[in-house]
Design an enzyme around this catalytic site. Sequence first.
Site, PDB file in Angstrom:
ATOM      1  N   ILE A  50      29.093  36.724  45.869  1.00 23.39           N
ATOM      2  CA  ILE A  50      29.213  36.129  44.533  1.00 23.39           C
ATOM      3  C   ILE A  50      27.836  35.789  43.979  1.00 23.39           C
ATOM      4  O   ILE A  50      27.528  36.058  42.817  1.00 23.39           O
ATOM      5  CB  ILE A  50      30.097  34.862  44.587  1.00 23.39           C
ATOM      6  CG1 ILE A  50      31.526  35.226  44.992  1.00 23.39           C
ATOM      7  CG2 ILE A  50      30.092  34.145  43.237  1.00 23.39           C
ATOM      8  CD1 ILE A  50      32.257  36.079  43.996  1.00 23.39           C
ATOM      9  N   SER A  56      19.732  32.304  54.233  1.00 19.05           N
ATOM     10  CA  SER A  56      19.549  33.480  55.094  1.00 19.05           C
ATOM     11  C   SER A  56      18.325  34.276  54.653  1.00 19.05           C
ATOM     12  O   SER A  56      18.251  34.734  53.508  1.00 19.05           O
ATOM     13  CB  SER A  56      20.793  34.375  55.048  1.00 19.05           C
ATOM     14  OG  SER A  56      20.521  35.649  55.591  1.00 19.05           O
ATOM     15  N   GLU A  57      17.381  34.471  55.560  1.00 15.64           N
ATOM     16  CA  GLU A  57      16.158  35.211  55.230  1.00 15.64           C
ATOM     17  C   GLU A  57      16.474  36.657  54.847  1.00 15.64           C
ATOM     18  O   GLU A  57      15.948  37.177  53.860  1.00 15.64           O
ATOM     19  CB  GLU A  57      15.203  35.178  56.422  1.00 15.64           C
ATOM     20  CG  GLU A  57      13.902  35.942  56.167  1.00 15.64           C
ATOM     21  CD  GLU A  57      13.064  36.114  57.417  1.00 15.64           C
ATOM     22  OE1 GLU A  57      11.845  36.315  57.284  1.00 15.64           O
ATOM     23  OE2 GLU A  57      13.637  36.069  58.517  1.00 15.64           O
ATOM     24  N   ALA A  91      26.651  28.559  44.248  1.00 13.47           N
ATOM     25  CA  ALA A  91      27.571  29.436  44.989  1.00 13.47           C
ATOM     26  C   ALA A  91      27.395  29.311  46.492  1.00 13.47           C
ATOM     27  O   ALA A  91      28.117  29.952  47.252  1.00 13.47           O
ATOM     28  CB  ALA A  91      27.365  30.895  44.561  1.00 13.47           C
ATOM     29  N   ILE A 103      30.943  26.864  41.960  1.00 13.74           N
ATOM     30  CA  ILE A 103      31.895  27.933  42.274  1.00 13.74           C
ATOM     31  C   ILE A 103      32.864  27.384  43.315  1.00 13.74           C
ATOM     32  O   ILE A 103      32.491  27.119  44.452  1.00 13.74           O
ATOM     33  CB  ILE A 103      31.185  29.174  42.841  1.00 13.74           C
ATOM     34  CG1 ILE A 103      30.029  29.601  41.927  1.00 13.74           C
ATOM     35  CG2 ILE A 103      32.187  30.301  43.040  1.00 13.74           C
ATOM     36  CD1 ILE A 103      30.430  29.977  40.534  1.00 13.74           C
ATOM     37  N   SER A 104      34.130  27.200  42.916  1.00 18.35           N
ATOM     38  CA  SER A 104      35.123  26.619  43.814  1.00 18.35           C
ATOM     39  C   SER A 104      36.119  27.686  44.265  1.00 18.35           C
ATOM     40  O   SER A 104      35.890  28.890  44.089  1.00 18.35           O
ATOM     41  CB  SER A 104      35.836  25.452  43.143  1.00 18.35           C
ATOM     42  OG  SER A 104      36.620  24.744  44.092  1.00 18.35           O
ATOM     43  N   LYS A 111      41.623  27.682  47.544  1.00 14.55           N
ATOM     44  CA  LYS A 111      41.954  26.994  48.799  1.00 14.55           C
ATOM     45  C   LYS A 111      41.706  25.498  48.716  1.00 14.55           C
ATOM     46  O   LYS A 111      42.078  24.748  49.632  1.00 14.55           O
ATOM     47  CB  LYS A 111      41.162  27.611  49.955  1.00 14.55           C
ATOM     48  CG  LYS A 111      41.607  29.046  50.259  1.00 14.55           C
ATOM     49  CD  LYS A 111      40.764  29.677  51.337  1.00 14.55           C
ATOM     50  CE  LYS A 111      41.294  31.085  51.678  1.00 14.55           C
ATOM     51  NZ  LYS A 111      41.280  31.999  50.526  1.00 14.55           N
ATOM     52  N   GLU A 163      45.837  28.441  57.883  1.00 16.89           N
ATOM     53  CA  GLU A 163      46.184  29.474  56.915  1.00 16.89           C
ATOM     54  C   GLU A 163      47.565  29.215  56.329  1.00 16.89           C
ATOM     55  O   GLU A 163      48.503  28.862  57.039  1.00 16.89           O
ATOM     56  CB  GLU A 163      46.151  30.844  57.580  1.00 16.89           C
ATOM     57  CG  GLU A 163      46.372  31.983  56.592  1.00 16.89           C
ATOM     58  CD  GLU A 163      46.228  33.345  57.248  1.00 16.89           C
ATOM     59  OE1 GLU A 163      46.015  34.320  56.513  1.00 16.89           O
ATOM     60  OE2 GLU A 163      46.317  33.421  58.480  1.00 16.89           O
TER      61      GLU A 163
END
Length: 624
Positions: A293, A315-316, A365, A407-408, A411, A551
Site C-alpha cells: 500500500i 525495512s532497508e 501506512a 490507513i486502517s 479487521k 480468524e
Amino acid sequence: MFNLLSSMSRRQKAYVFLALDLALIPVALLFTYLVQALPMPVWEALRATLTVLPYLLVIAAGLSLWLGLPSIQLIAYERHAIGLTAIYALALVAVSAGLSTFTGIALHLGTHVIFGICYFVFLVASRAVMFQVVTAIYRRAQPRRRVLIYGAGTTGTQLAQALKAHDSIDPVAFVDDNTSLQGVTLLGLPVFQPARIAEIVRERNINRVLLAMPSLSQPKQAQIARRLQQMKLEVQTLPSFAQLIGEEALIDKLTPVAPANFLGRKSADVALGDACESYVGRVVLVSGAGGSIGSELCRQVLSCRPARMVLYELSELALYTVHQELGQLAEGTGIEIVPVLGSVTDPRQVRKVLADHRVQVVLHAAAYKHVPLVEANPLPGLANNVFGTQTLAAEAAVAGVERFILISSDKAVRPANVMGASKRLAELVVQDLATRHPATVFTMVRFGNVLGSSGSVVPLFQDQISRGGPVTVTDPRVRRFFMTIREAVQLVLKAGAEARGGEVFVLDMGQPVPIIRLARQVIESAGYTVRDAENPDGDIEIEIIGLRPGEKLEEELTLSGDLIGTRYQKIFCARESYLSEIEVASVLRGLRQALAASDEEAARALVHRWVEGFSESSAGRKTS
C-alpha cells in the site's frame, strides 16, 4: 588399466585401433580359407597369400586413415561408422582380388567376398567388445550413481537407453503408475509400482530418482518430487520437449494471472482529479513506504507533483527498492525523494524528520498486518500499530502538519484477533487527537483485503500451485472483501482530501468473495484442474485446514452500520463512537505497563476492556 587408458592421448588410441584393425586382416583370411572349399590346400593358399599380405596391409592402413576409422570414438561407433566400415571392407575385397590376380594366386572371386564379409563382422564385433571392456574398466574405477527412473514410457526408456552408456550413472529399475507396464522388463530393467519405491531404494541402494514424465502436469510432478524428497532421495526432472528445442525463453515469459483479474467486479479506476490539490506542491511523508500500500501511495502522490516526498520505512531492502523506483519516476520533475530508514515508534527521530523536512501531509501506512504473525507476537504488534500511530500522529500535531491520514482495516471492526484490535486502538488514538488538535485534519480510511499485496491470498495460492499444491483454505464458508491496490489507494487519497477532521471513511468494496471460489479461480487460471471427489484425476487439491487463531468467517466495515454518503460514489463516512481523552490516556498507560512487563495477558485484558466487540472466542464464528 584405468590409469593407462586415461593417460593415453586421442592419437595414441587411434594407433591402437589401426593396429587392431590390421591384425584382424590375417585372422579374417585364415577364417575364410578354413570355411571355404579352395582349389588348393589351405597351407598352400596361406603361403601364397604371405607374398601379397604386406601390400594388402599397407593399402588397408592407408584406406583406414583416409576414411578416418581409427579416429572414431567407441561411444560414437554407430550407424554412420558401421557404414564407413562396410565401405572399407568392400574396398579391401577389391584390393585382395586385384593383388591375387596380379600375383597369379588361383582363388575364386567368392573367396575374396567371403573374406570381406568376415573382416567386416570382425571389425564391428571388435569395436563392440572393446566398448564393453573399456566401459567396464571405467565403471569399476569410478563411483557409480544408481538411479531409479520414474516413468517407463517412451521418454523413460529413451533415457534408460542413453544412460546405459554413461560413465557414472547406472539405471537400476523403472517405476510407473501404468498397471500394464508393472511387472515387465524393459531394456533389461524391471518395472515396479510406485508403492514399492521405499523397498526398491533400500534393496538396490538407490540414491537418485529421475522423473521422466514431461507430459505430466507441473503440479503432479511437484507432488511426486516432494513425496520422493521426503524419503531423503535426490530428485531430478527430465526437461520437457519445449525446453529441449529451445522454447524455454518463451516459457519463462509466461507469468501468473494478475491478482486484479480475480476481483469479480469492475475495478473503480478513477482519476484523482481535484483530490490532487491537497498534495500538489506539498511535502508528503508516507510511513511504511516500502510496503504494498505504501509504495502505491507514493506512486500516485507522485503523479500529483508534490514538492518533496519523504519515504519513511523500517525495512532497508524495501526502502532501497521503492527509492530506486521513485527516483527514476521523479527524474526531471524537480520532485525531491528523501529516503528515511527508521521506526515510527521512535519519537525523537519522528520529531526530527517532521521538523527538518517541514512535512505538511502524513499518509500513515506503516503497520504489522498479518493476522497469524501478530496473534503469535501480540506485544510487538500492539507496540508497532498502536504506539507507532500515537507517536507519529502526536508529533504531527505538534509540528503543525496539515493532514494526517491513517490507513486502517476492516479487521478493526469487532475484531477477533490482536491485529484487528491494534488497528481499532490506532483509530481511537487518531480520533482523540482530532478532537484535541483541530489545526491538523486527522482522519482514517478503513477497507478490506487488497489483491496482490504482500502476504495476501492470491500470491499465496499461486505460490502453492507452483509447488504442486495443495491450495489451503481455512474454511469453505470464509468470505472476504477485496479491492485492487490501485483503486484502494485512489480512494484513500480522495478520502484524505475530503476530510475535515475526525472522520472514519469506509470504502465500498462490493460484495464479499468466498475464498474457496477464489481458490478455484486461481487454480483454473493457471491452466490446471481442481482435484476433488468429482474429479479425482485433477491437478491441484484444495485442502481445508480449519480457521486459524483470531480468524473470522466474515469481516465487517462498520461498527454501527450507519453510513453517510460523500461526493465520491465509493466513499462513505461511518458514524462511530470514540473514547474520551482520559480513556485514551488510560489505554495507552496500561498498554505501556504491559509492554514494559512483557505481560501478554495484561495486554489482552486491556484490549478486551477497551475495544468494542473484541472477543478472541469469536474466532471461527460468523459475526452478525
